[in-house]
Structure formats: structure tokens, C-alpha cells
Design an enzyme around this catalytic site. Structure first.
Site, PDB file in Angstrom:
ATOM      1  N   ASP A  78       0.963  -1.080   0.016  1.00  0.00           N
ATOM      2  CA  ASP A  78       0.078   0.113   0.042  1.00  0.00           C
ATOM      3  C   ASP A  78       0.804   1.264  -0.110  1.00  0.00           C
ATOM      4  O   ASP A  78       2.253   1.047   0.244  1.00  0.00           O
ATOM      5  CB  ASP A  78      -0.989   0.172   1.197  1.00  0.00           C
TER       6      ASP A  78
HETATM    7  C1  BGC Z   1      -5.037   3.245   0.319  1.00  0.00           C
HETATM    8  C2  BGC Z   1      -5.101   2.133  -0.774  1.00  0.00           C
HETATM    9  C3  BGC Z   1      -5.133   2.891  -2.130  1.00  0.00           C
HETATM   10  C4  BGC Z   1      -3.821   3.457  -2.233  1.00  0.00           C
HETATM   11  C5  BGC Z   1      -3.584   4.211  -3.476  1.00  0.00           C
HETATM   12  C6  BGC Z   1      -3.935   4.155   0.154  1.00  0.00           C
HETATM   13  O1  BGC Z   1      -3.749   5.181   1.054  1.00  0.00           O
HETATM   14  O2  BGC Z   1      -4.946   2.582   1.601  1.00  0.00           O
HETATM   15  O3  BGC Z   1      -6.448   1.396  -0.567  1.00  0.00           O
HETATM   16  O4  BGC Z   1      -5.436   1.888  -2.966  1.00  0.00           O
HETATM   17  O5  BGC Z   1      -3.592   4.411  -1.200  1.00  0.00           O
HETATM   18  O6  BGC Z   1      -4.473   5.384  -3.840  1.00  0.00           O
END
Ligand code: BGC
Length: 775
Positions: free
Chosen positions: A295
């Protein structure tokens, strides 16, 4: 419960007549010839790659169009030329993406195309209800259709990878990200997970209108302590495997091409660096063969978790089985050094690069790097009327009727309706959280939707009535990501007075209250889960007019509604319905669509009951069912002195404008044996005065086990359309596979004995039949 496997045409709605429902993993459509050509191609490419270029494939910066974490990447263009970028995310627009791809395939040494990701979570520009609302349809065909449309729009606009489905089971309504998942139940969430993967990926990833899915957040992200986002998670292995892992596994079984690691720790080690989780469970036990991405800055965050500096954390992640580093550049800046120091091996780096290249190959990017993204195509596909019509119809199916005293709903197309509430004229909040691709301001407001649906037959009056929240400071926090709530600073009393005046001129009040869009979603945990008091005061003031009130609830999570649910005559939970919000709500309020949504997550009476979920275990001192029913306290039993044991609205609950009755369930055998198939049948009758759809639910309780077993578990559901007066027999098939569970040694088996087979309209109202299933 086994669902029909194969490829079928949807018959529910003419809207979807021409679309295929796929329910087989992409890989099953790939021939051996395809696999061997792919291997030879990638072997050849890898043989030409420098170490740096391999590491470059593992690097995933964000374009900077949208940022959600700490780190910001810079000089992306230069790095692409140097072969140091594998993909880019959250860049929007076919032409923009094409320009970036051009750099990769014309200026980098090996001309390796990039993948382009985005959080296409519940639609692209055409935005569907928030995922919790999609799950509330209990209609996997519709869920799949929504993902299919999202894929088509995104792909036409240049995106070939979505960070969806999010399948984190959660029993934590304080946690704002429950809005992004399918709620509390592993069975329902698994069905939704599969539908979304099939919807995005179709049967061939290389088609121009299918995209790579990414199941997230692996794992257990939905169980943070105190419901606070990013917080520590700690749970037993039996709970993980039985209750929280199934939807991730379902996505893997459906052939999902990528997995995103979660921010939280699992068993004391952050998921991003957790070899047991990624390697033992995901790859070895479940056979996942796609790639794993962190993530946003997940590797860097391991430093704060206390796992060592960036070099150490990056090595830990690679060793755990992570292939791609989102934003933080830990891999890019430290892996070479770690290789020299013997902390990682080149084989591991090559393996990770191979997985990224395989995904690119499957997407058809080596054949044509510009396969996705065509401005002319995007113009036709993105936010087309056809897609918006689908969004409108799916949104209407997601709404849950929580209450309907005196049949206030459906409203009649006559007289005067007062439409009141802080968001009734607000477009930007209607798509809900995580709608990064939506065209802000294009969503249909409640007032506009009602006007369009009722035409000249009904006079519509409107008033704001209150702000979302009295405190301006809090209201600003709630709108932090840009979904403004149009604060009205005239003061609470002025707003109330105006609303009461408007209401007194009307025959009926449609009062829309609840949360604004960004009160749920990432980083949107709440310590209270009630409707802000100023809106409750508005409801009370309107009640005094004596006019019937149909309350529309906007929410991204289960709320504790004890302080409001007595007051209005009807409550329709609309979640956040997407770009066609106002039209879909109007369709339901005026009876064009009879509501059939059911709650995918329990609504508590009060926060103190949380976690409250239907598939709990019994204690050694359960409260006697009669006392539960009457909400009576009993000392030395499992209950609260000051609160009932029951929720306000149980899992699976949702009313209709018509009424349904259920016969006693029938079973094909009372003593099935071994691998028998057990048929469970029930007659469901529409006894009311409207045609309607009912989600018939099948639950099972395993009465005695080597491990304690839940009081009931969902094992099947089916949505049936019943004309008024009609009766249909619904039949489910159970096999021993449906009875299996992980015991404390993590053996996955079923055990002989008694089972209660329950069928009903929600998890709390069931009719039951006891059977004995022997080995
Ligand atoms: C979130 C994810 C997301 C990623 C990309 C993160 O902060 O937890 O769910 O896909 O950002 O935007």
C-alpha cells in the site's frame, strides 16, 4: 452453497442483455501454448535486463494528481527514461497516459511498457454506490456489471489496473473504510469479491476493455483496535482463517492478478514484511501467482512500526514476497546495497520483476503498449448515458428500507413535497468516498433527481435545514479531501425556522440526513457513530409540524440510530448512491423501484455494543432468548445492564413495499451422509400489494464441534422476483464443503453431527430445521 458455474446471459434487466457474466478465472481461458510463449518472451527479456532495470520494474510512483500518503515522488519522467519505473498510478486521461507511455516505450533502453493504476473503487466517472451499498444489493450479477462498466470506462481512458476489490471484513463501524468493503460477512463478501474480479478482468486481460484487479488490503485491515484507521490488529489464527481470510482467498480463486498488502501488522509483523502471510498463506497455501504491491508507502511505514531503517524494511518486504513498492522508493534506493550485503538475492529481485512483466504480458502491453486509452473511444464510453442508466438502476437496488410505518412510502405523485437536509442540493458528496475518477459536480442531487422523476405532478419545495455539523471546524475536517458541504453560516435557528416554514406548506417531508461523503473512507474514523446532533434537532423540529416524514439516510457506515429511528415514519438508507444519486433515490421514493437491498453489516443500537455481528459465538452464559427478545437484563449472563443484546437492525435486514411470508424449510434428507448433497427448499410468497424482490437467506449452525462454532453462518442467498400474490420455491444445495471450518490446528474439515438449517428474510428472523450429517 454452490452457485451455478458457467457463462450465462443476465435475464434480469434489458439493460444488461448483451453483457456476459463471466465466472471463471482468466487463467482457465489461457492455453498451454500461450503460457509457454509468454515464458519464453519474458525469459528473453529478463536476460537483457540490468539489475537496475529489474529493480525499476518494482517501482510504482504516483503521478501526483492525487496523493494520500507521506512521500512524493519526483523526476518521474527522467526515471521512466532510465527504466526505473514499472508503473504509475492516479494519472487520469487517455492522452496524458499515452504521453507517459511514449516515454517508456521510446526513450527507455528496453522499451518496456508501463502499467497505469488507479483507485477505480466503485466506478470510474460513472460512479456506482459505495461498495458497502453495492454489497447491499446482494446481487452479484449487478456487482459484476458495475465492475465491468468501471473497467470499460477506465480502460478507454488509459487505465489498465485498478486497486479494487477491497474485501476487508469489518465489524467496526467506527472504522471509516467499512464504506469501501462488503461488510461483516465472509460468505457475502467472498461472493462480491469474485463478482468484482470477474467484472474487471473478464475472460481475457488483453482485451481493450478489461483491466487487472488488485484485491486489498491483505490482510485483516478491517479489524483495527478501537476502529481507528491504520491501528494495530491482533487476532487468533482460527478467526483469521474462518472469518477474515475467505474473501481474499475467493478473489485469489477467481484469478485476481494482483494483491495489495495492508498497512497493519498481522501477528506482530507488518503485513508488508510478513513472510508467513505473503509466502506461506497467499502463495503456497492458496496458490496465488500474480504480483503483490505494497500500500502507499507501506515499506517506509515499517520504519515507524519499528522494523528497522528503510534499507532493512525494504529487504524485509522483498524477502516476505512483496514485488512492487508503491510510492516510497525503498526498493529503488536500497535493494542494490542490500544485494551487495547479502541481505537479499538477485534471484528474488528477478522473480519480483518477472511477476510484474507477466502481468504486463497478460494485459497485452508488449503487443501494443497503447492498447488502453483512446481519446475517441473514451469520449463515447466514459460517463455515457448507457452507463449512467446502469448506475441509476444499480443504485436503486442498493437502497435499504429500514422502516415504513403506515406505508408512507412509496410517495404518491401529487401535492407538495418538502425536500430538506444539508446535502439535498449538494452534488459533490453524492458519489461518496474513494471516487477519484468521478467528474465532480456531475452527480444528480436529490432535489434535481426528484424534480426530474416527478415532473409537473408534484410541487417541490426545498430548504437546507441545518449544516452537516454545527462546529465549522469539524465540518471542515469532514470535508478534508475536497468534497465541500456548502456551509451556511446564517446560524442554526435561522436554518431551522426556514425548514419548518417550508415543511408546513407541504403534504409530506423528505428529510435527507446522516453523514457527508468524507465522514467515511480512508482516515475517517469516528469515535461516535451517530448522526450529528444538529441534524437530529432538525428532525425533531420537523416532527412537530405533524407532517409525515420520509427520512433518507446518507451514510458510509452503520450508524447508531436509536435516537432517531422512532421519529420519522419511514427511513430509506441510500448510502452514497453515486453519480445518479438523486434519480435513484427518487425512483425508490416514488415506487418506480420497490426497495430490496439488505444490510451487509449490523446496525447497532449504541456504540457500546460494537463489535456486534450476527455470526458471533455463544458464551458459556448466553442470555435466554426470551430475555434477549424483551431486552431484559439478567445478572451473571452475557449482557449489558444498560443496553439490549440485539442490534437495531440485524445483518441481512431490509424491508420492501410489499410483504413476504416464508414456509417452514424442507430438506431432502434429515440424515445426510458423507458427500451427499442436501437440498433445502422454502416457499416464499408475496403477500402484499406490490411486485417485489426478496433476498432469501440460508444460514447454518453447527451445534457441536471440536472448536466453538458461530450461532449461525450465511451459506447461501438468492434474490427472487415475486409478483404480488405469487409464491416461488427457492432451493439451495448444501454439501459437506459448506460445513468445513479451520480448527485450532488449522485443519480444514467438517465434523459429523447436528446442524440447524435456517432460512429467512434476515439473520434474526429465520425458520429452522435440524438435521444430522454423518461421515
Ligand atoms: C489506500 C489504498 C489505495 C492507495 C492508492 C492508500 O492510501 O490505503 O487503498 O489503493 O492509497 O491510492
Amino acid at each position: 452453497m454452490k452457485k451455478f458455474i458457467g457463462i450465462a446471459l443476465l435475464s434480469l434487466s434489458p439493460l444488461f442483455m448483451a453483457q456476459q457474466i463471466i465466472n471463471q478465472p482468466v487463467q482457465t481461458f489461457q492455453t498451454a501454448q500461450y503460457q509457454s510463449t509468454k515464458k519464453a518472451f519474458i525469459d528473453n527479456l529478463i536476460a537483457q535486463m540490468t539489475l537496475q532495470e529489474k529493480i525499476g520494474q518494482l517501482n510504482l510512483p504516483t503521478s501526483g494528481d492525487f496523493t494520500t500518503g507521506q512521500a512524493q515522488s519526483s523526476n518521474i519522467g527522467k526515471k521512466i527514461e532510465q527504466g526505473l519505473v514499472g508503473g504509475l498510478f492516479n494519472i487520469k486521461g487517455a492522452d496524458k497516459i499515452r504521453a507517459v507511455q511514449k516515454v517508456a516505450v521510446e526513450k527507455s533502453r528496453l522499451k518496456i511498457p508501463m502499467i497505469f493504476g488507479m483507485d477505480v473503487i466503485h466506478g470510474y466517472e460513472t460512479t456506482f454506490p459505495i461498495p458497502l451499498g453495492l454489497a447491499a444489493t446482494w446481487d452479484t450479477d449487478l456487482v459484476q456489471q458495475s465492475a465491468q462498466i468501471a473497467a470499460r470506462e477506465a480502460a478507454a481512458d488509459g487505465i489498465n489496473w485498478t486497486f479494487s476489490p477491497m474485501v476487508d471484513i469489518s465489524r467496526e463501524p467506527r472504522w471509516g473504510r467499512v464504506s469501501e468493503g462488503s461488510g461483516e460477512d465472509p460468505f457475502l463478501a467472498s461472493e462480491v469479491a469474485k463478482a468484482m474480479v470477474y467484472g474487471y478482468q473478464g475472460k481475457d486481460l488483453a482485451l481493450k476493455n478489461t483491466i487487472l484487479a488488485c484485491v486489498k488490503h491483505f490482510a485483516l485491515y478491517g479489524a483495527p483496535e478501537g476502529g481507528m484507521d491504520y491501528n494495530t490488529v491482533d487476532m487468533s489464527h482460527t478467526r483469521m482463517f474462518n472469518e477474515y481470510f475467505p474473501p481474499y482467498k475467493a478473489a485469489v480463486d477467481a484469478g485476481v492478478g494482483s494483491v495489495m498488502a495492508s498497512f497493519n501488522e498481522v501477528d506482530g509483523i507488518p503485513a508488508t514484511g510478513n513472510k508467513w502471510l505473503m509466502d506461506e498463506v497467499l502463495r503456497k497455501k492458496w496458490g496465488f501467482d500474480g504480483f503483490i504491491v505494497t500500500d502507499y508507502t507501506g515499506i517506509n511505514e515499517m520504519v515507524e512500526h519499528g522494523m528497522g531503517d528503510l534499507q532493512q524494511s525494504s529487504a524485509l518486504a522483498l524477502n516476505a514476497g512483496i514485488d512492487m513498492d508503491m510510492v516510497g522508493e525503498g526498493f529503488l534506493t536500497t535493494l542494490e546495497k542490500s544485494l551487495k550485503e547479502g541481505k537479499v538475492s538477485e534471484a528474488q529481485i528477478t522473480q519480483a520483476a518477472r511477476r510484474i512483466l507477466e502481468a504486463k504480458y497478460d494485459l497485452g502491453l508488449f503487443q501494443d503498449p497503447y492498447r488502453y486509452g483512446n481519446a475517441a473511444e473514451a469520449k463515447k464510453e466514459v460517463f455515457s448515458q448507457k452507463n449512467r442508466d446502469a448506475a441509476r438502476s444499480i443504485a436503486a437496488q442498493s437502497m435499504v428500507l429500514l422502516k415504513n410505518d403506515n406505508q408512507v412510502l412509496p410517495l404518491k405523485k401529487q401535492g407538495t413535497v418538502a425536500v430538506i437536509g444539508p446535502l439535498v442540493n449538494n452534488s459533490v458528496n453524492m458519489p461518496g468516498t474513494w471516487s477519484v475518477a468521478t467528474k465532480h459536480g456531475s452527480a444528480v442531487t436529490l432535489v434535481d433527481g426528484l424534480k426530474q422523476v416527478v415532473g409537473k405532478d408534484v410541487k417541490i419545495l426545498t430548504a437546507k435545514g441545518s449544516n452537516v455539523e454545527d462546529s465549522e471546524k469539524l465540518e471542515n475536517i469532514y470535508a478534508a479531501h475536497g468534497k465541500v458541504v456548502d456551509r451556511d453560516n446564517r446560524g442554526k435557528e435561522v436554518l431551522l425556522k426556514e425548514a419548518v416554514e417550508v415543511a408546513s406548506k407541504a403534504d409530506v417531508i423528505v428529510l435527507a440526513i446522516g453523514e457527508s461523503a468524507e465522514m467515511s473512507g480512508e482516515s475517517s474514523s469516528r469515535a461516535e457513530i451517530t448522526i450529528p446532533q444538529t441534524q437530529v434537532d432538525l428532525l425533531e423540529a420537523l416532527k412537530k409540524t405533524g407532517k409525515p416524514i420520509a427520512m433518507v439516510l446518507f451514510t458510509g457506515r452503520p450508524l447508531a440510530l436509536s435516537n432517531v429511528h422512532e421519529t420519522p415514519d419511514a427511513i430509506l438508507n441510500a448510502w452514497f448512491p453515486g453519480t445518479e444519486a438523486g434519480l435513484a433515490i427518487a425512483d425508490v421514493l416514488f415506487g418506480k423501484v420497490n426497495p430490496s437491498g439488505k444490510l451487509p453489516m449490523t446496525f447497532p443500537r449504541s456504540l457500546g455494543q460494537v463489535p456486534i455481528y450476527y455470526n458471533h459465538k455463544n458464551t458459556g452464559r448466553p442470555l435466554n432468548p426470551q430475555k434477549v427478545e424483551k431486552c431484559e437484563y439478567e445478572r451473571f449472563r452475557a449482557n449489558y445492564m444498560d443496553e439490549c443484546n440485539t442490534p437495531l437492525y440485524p445483518f441481512g435486514y431490509g424491508l420492501s413495499y410489499t410483504s413476504f411470508t416464508y414456509s417452514e424449510p424442507r430438506v431432502s434428507k434429515e440424515r445426510p451422509k458423507g458427500n451427499d448433497k442436501l437440498q433445502v427448499s422454502v416457499d416464499v410468497s408475496n403477500t402484499g400489494s406490490y411486485d417485489g424482490a426478496e433476498v432469501v437467506q440460508l444460514y447454518v449452525r453447527d451445534l457441536v464441534g471440536s472448536n466453538t462454532r458461530p450461532v449461525k453462518e450465511l451459506k447461501g442467498f438468492e434474490k427472487v422476483l415475486l409478483k404480488k400474490g405469487e409464491t416461488k420455491t427457492v432451493t439451495f444445495t448444501l454439501t459437506p464443503e459448506d460445513l468445513k471450518f479451520y480448527d485450532h490446528k488449522l485443519n480444514y474439515e467438517w465434523e459429523e453431527g447436528e446442524f440447524d438449517i435456517m432460512v429467512g428474510t434476515n439473520s434474526a428472523e429465520v425458520k429452522s430445521k435440524r438435521i444430522y450429517w454423518s461421515k
